[in-house]
Each structure stands twice: as structure tokens, then as C-alpha cells.
Design a protein around this motif. Structure first.
Motif, PDB file in Angstrom:
ATOM      1  N   LYS A   1      26.379  98.817  50.628  1.00  0.00           N
ATOM      2  CA  LYS A   1      26.003  97.962  51.055  1.00  0.00           C
ATOM      3  C   LYS A   1      26.662  96.800  52.065  1.00  0.00           C
TER       4      LYS A   1
ATOM      5  N   ASP B   1      18.020  97.264  55.812  1.00  0.00           N
ATOM      6  CA  ASP B   1      16.949  96.981  54.989  1.00  0.00           C
ATOM      7  C   ASP B   1      15.739  96.549  56.232  1.00  0.00           C
TER       8      ASP B   1
ATOM      9  N   CYS C   1       9.071  94.110  54.519  1.00  0.00           N
ATOM     10  CA  CYS C   1       9.451  94.505  56.778  1.00  0.00           C
ATOM     11  C   CYS C   1       9.417  93.347  57.442  1.00  0.00           C
TER      12      CYS C   1
ATOM     13  N   LYS D   1      18.487 106.123  55.143  1.00  0.00           N
ATOM     14  CA  LYS D   1      19.172 105.298  53.945  1.00  0.00           C
ATOM     15  C   LYS D   1      19.346 106.575  53.082  1.00  0.00           C
TER      16      LYS D   1
ATOM     17  N   LYS E   1      13.981  96.879  50.896  1.00  0.00           N
ATOM     18  CA  LYS E   1      15.010  97.631  51.097  1.00  0.00           C
ATOM     19  C   LYS E   1      14.918  99.216  49.414  1.00  0.00           C
TER      20      LYS E   1
END
Length: 495
Positions: A490, A169, A30, A222, A6
Motif C-alpha cells: 500500500k 482508501d 470516507c 481493491k 480501508k
């Protein structure tokens, strides 16, 4: 640290340099998120072995004090970028099984800086689409939902897989390409930042071509700071690309002061289009007020040839596509159709292209071939080129009059449901590019910044258009807008 996936690029970079986390830990976080998110269909070729190998090498570089800004940061690569030994299909059946023996310049620059490739990302076939519904891999799905509605939404296109992966994410950032808005529109749909730099800032070498005079690579991130960090690594002169400019690449991140006092921001009257949703109009007005409160001067401007941009674009882009896609013939690489007894080279071409190209690609190739044909070249293609020159001059005149940046909506609506647009009328999809195509036709930098939510809780973005080669100033203006908007929403995890 938990939920490492994130983090943004800047946060992760600082944590890596402080020794609070390793690239291997970031990468593993990830990779787990990617495996848990197959329902989004964002990553279409996973490369965990390559990722962990690069992460280990990055950790060694960081320990040795040799750490460029992208070193150790896990990212996704759009399937349009050729990656050595890794499938690079441009989401098309006609490139089935194609594994390049070379690396695109942009992905090589990212690899050289220590960035970690997690895999290849979904997209519209040959970047032709605005909803990621033309992909041979199937639809990419947005991580967002409308209120309590379970209907799957588009993450936009053509860089839909990149947009979905960053918003969910699954990676810290991703590469995208933008021919008529394919970075900025999906970024707006999922509430992230996407920048298309000036044409020629990033090398096009090794990127599967759609429309050569319009295509440009850029980062999808982001936030604005992350876009500045990644863009600097992606930019630079490349002797292998004749359209690549020999211009120094500044430290874009260092230019993010947020100080825009005295800057003149243009509001083009032609972008107030009939039928524009009230919430888009309201967000646009609020964005102008935010920039004014930050010290900028808001100026009404005119870009009189804007109304001709979409028609011109949908002549020029298909014309260039028909030329570029002529190389896919079943002879050298990719798919070759099964031939019948007695079939010759002509039948091989016809069958291979009929099987290999999807309907939208076929539609655009046929349009492009038509407008380039004898008898229609002057009536359509040459006229569109002249209109393009007029559109470019509109921007030049405005910038010459002292305007520093132009504020517009990024999209004419929030994200829509998969199938909703294509089932009604495929041509309606082209209207999604109404605010973005002028930037590509003029070769200018443009950035989409998330600025609010619509009535159904979906992200809405604003677009800033900058002077050519002045991405640093554009990013700084976007940074001021981002700070004022304070967008922090989000998507809720449903996948």
C-alpha cells in the motif's frame, strides 16, 4: 472499528450485514479521508449531503433485510457519468456549470442497489489522456512515491481520480470508463484491480461519449472479489442504449473458485516489444509461472495484427470523438463564449470551442476531422476499420483454437512523474496504451491485476484478456493470479 475507509467492498458488506458497522459510519469515515486528501485532487465535486442521506436509507434497507450486495457501500463516481443535480463536466471547461436533469444508467443501477455516492472523481478531459494531466480541475496525483523521491506521480488516466481515490482508501471502490485502457492502465499504476467488461455489458447511456464504439464502463476496486461484486450491479441490458446486449448477468462472485486447472492461457509473442523494461518482462514471465503452478497450461500464441493496433486506434478514436464532441457548441448547455458586437453563430461556435476545449481534446478533434474529411476517409478511417476487423479476427482464431484467456503486461512501465511525459513529447503518451487498445478494438473483456513492484517500489500490473461475455471465467482466472501473486503493498501516507 477504526479506519473503516480501508475496508474493501466484500469486507464492508459482510460487516454491514453482521451489524458490526453502519453505512453512516462507513460513509463518515470516507468523507473524513476525502477532506484530508485534497492534495491528491481525486474528488472534484464532493457530495456529503447526498452520501449521508443514501447511507441512512441503506441502513434502513439492511435492517429490513432488503440489502443487495452493494447496499450501504460508499463509492466514487467518475466525472464522465451524468449524475442528476450534481456537476458532470467530463473534466472540461466547455461543460462548466452543467448539472444533468437525469442519471446515467450505471450510476442509477448502483444507486438503486443502495450504493452511496461520495462525489465525482477527477479524470482527463473527455477521457482523452493517460496521465490525468488534461483535466480542467488540475492534475490528479498518485498516492504512491518513488522510494525517497518527493516528485508527484501520475495515477494514470483517464480514470486517474478513480485510481487515486481507491488506492488511497478515500472510497471503497469507484466507477471508471475504458476507451483504450483508461481503467486498466491507472489500476496498474496504483496497485488496484480494474476490469473493462465486454463491449455492451454495461450501458453507455448517460456517460459522456468519447468514442462510442470503444467506450465501456467498469469498476475499479481493491481486489478481484470486489470487482466481481460491483461489476454485477453495473451490468445489464438497457433499452436506452442500442449497443447494450440482452444477456443474463451471472453471479460473478460465486464463480470465484480459484480453480483454473486445465485452462489454456495464451502468451502472445507480438507483445514482447522492443525496448520493454526487463522488470516488465520478468513480471510477465513470473505471472505465467504462477498460473502454470495453479494448474493452467501456458501456450505460446500469435496475434499478428497487434503492431497495427495503436495506429488504427488513433484514427478510429479521434474520428468518433470529432463526431461526438460536435454537440458542444454553446447553444444548449455548458459554456458559451462572450461574443463581440456583430458576431454570429459561426463565431460563437469557434470561440466557445476554442475556450472550452483543452489542447489535447483540440488535437484529437482536429485529427478526427481530418481522417473523416473528403479525400482522406478511405485512406485513413476506412483502412483503420479494416485493420480493426483483422485484430478482432486474430482473437477469434486464438479463442477458437481453445485458448481460455491471454496474459500480457498491463503497461509498458510503472507510473511516471507528472509533467515528465507531456513535456518531452505529448505523442509519447499514446504509447502507454500499447498493451490495452487491442482489447477495446476487439470489444473483449480485460482486467488488470497488481502483481509486483518495480525497483523503485512502484506497483506493476498484469493484464488478462478473456473471451467475449465470459467475465466470470476471466475474473476467476484473475482471482487465481491475484492469490498467487499475493500483492499486499500500500502507498505510504504523505498527503
Amino acid at each position: 472499528m477504526s479506519d473503516l475507509n480501508k475496508l474493501g467492498l466484500a469486507e464492508a458488506r459482510d460487516a454491514l450485514r453482521a451489524g458490526d458497522v453502519t453505512s453512516v459510519e462507513l460513509t463518515e469515515s470516507c468523507l473524513k479521508a476525502i477532506d484530508d486528501a485534497d492534495a491528491l485532487n481525486a474528488f472534484v465535486h464532493k457530495t456529503p449531503e447526498i452520501a449521508l442521506e443514501r447511507a441512512k436509507a441503506a441502513d434502513e434497507r439492511i435492517k429490513a433485510g432488503d440489502a443487495p450486495s452493494m447496499c450501504g457501500l460508499p463509492i466514487g463516481i467518475k466525472d464522465l457519468f451524468c449524475t442528476k443535480g450534481v456537476p458532470s463536466q467530463a473534466a472540461s471547461k466547455i461543460l462548466e456549470g452543467f448539472k444533468p436533469e437525469y442519471e446515467s444508467t450505471v450510476s442509477q443501477q448502483l444507486a438503486d442497489s443502495g450504493a452511496v455516492m461520495l462525489g465525482k472523481l477527477n479524470m482527463d478531459e473527455f477521457a482523452m489522456g493517460s496521465s490525468n494531466e488534461t483535466s480542467v480541475y488540475g492534475n490528479a496525483v498518485s498516492p504512491w512515491r518513488r522510494g525517497n523521491d518527493d516528485a508527484q506521480l501520475t495515477p494514470g488516466g483517464s480514470s486517474g481520480g478513480s485510481a487515486s481515490a481507491v488506492a488511497a482508501d478515500l472510497c471503497l471502490a469507484a466507477t471508471g470508463t475504458d476507451t483504450g485502457g483508461s481503467i486498466r492502465q491507472p489500476a496498474a499504476f496504483v496497485g488496484i484491480t480494474g476490469i473493462k467488461p465486454t463491449y455492451g455489458r454495461c450501458s453507455r447511456w448517460g456517460i459522456v461519449a468519447f468514442a462510442s464504439s470503444l467506450d465501456q464502463a467498469g469498476p475499479m476496486t481493491k481486489n478481484v472479489r470486489d470487482a466481481a461484486i460491483m461489476l454485477e450491479t453495473m451490468c445489464g441490458h438497457d433499452p436506452k442504449d442500442s449497443t447494450s446486449t440482452e444477456l443474463a448477468v451471472p453471479n460473478f462472485e460465486a464463480m470465484l473458485t480459484g480453480d483454473i486447472k486445465g485452462k489454456k492461457i495464451g502468451i502472445p509473442k507480438e507483445y514482447r516489444m522492443e525496448g520493454m523494461p526487463a522488470e516488465i518482462e520478468k513480471l510477465w514471465a513470473e505471472g505465467a509461472e504462477m498460473l502454470k503452478a495453479a494448474g493452467a497450461e501456458i501456450v505460446d500464441i500469435s496475434l499478428p495484427h497487434t503492431k497495427y493496433a495503436l495506429p488504427a486506434y488513433y484514427v478510429i478514436a479521434p474520428a468518433e470523438a470529432s463526431s461526438n464532441l460536435a454537440r458542444y457548441d454553446g447553444v444548449r448547455y455548458g459554456r458559451r463564449a462572450q461574443l463581440a458586437q456583430g458576431d454570429g453563430i459561426t463565431e460563437m461556435y469557434e470561440k466557445t470551442r476554442a475556450e472550452g476545449f483543452g489542447h489535447e481534446v483540440q488535437r484529437r478533434v482536429m485529427i478526427g476531422t481530418y481522417v473523416l474529411s473528403a479525400g482522406f476517409y478511405d485512406a485513413y478511417y476506412n483502412r483503420a476499420r479494416k485493420v480493426r476487423t483483422l485484430i478482432k479476427k486474430d482473437f477469434e482464431d486464438v479463442f477458437a483454437a481453445g485458448i481460455d484467456a491471454i496474459l500480457t503486461p498491463a503497461t509498458p512501465s510503472a507510473s511516471f512523474g507528472l509533467g515528465e511525459m507531456t513535456e518531452a513529447d505529448p505523442v509519447q503518451m499514446y504509447l502507454n496504451d500499447v498493451f490495452t487498445v487491442t482489447v477495446n478494438l476487439a470489444g473483449l473483456p480485460g482486467i488488470s491485476v497488481p502483481a509486483g513492484l518495480d525497483q523503485q517500489g512502484l506497483p506493476l500490473g498484469l493484464q488478462l484478456i478473456g473471451r467475449p461475455w465470459e467475465e466470470g471465467d476471466l475474473l476467476n482466472t484473475a482471482y487465481a493470479l491475484e492469490s498467487a501473486a499475493g500483492f499486499v503493498a500500500k502507498p505510504g501516507k504523505w498527503w
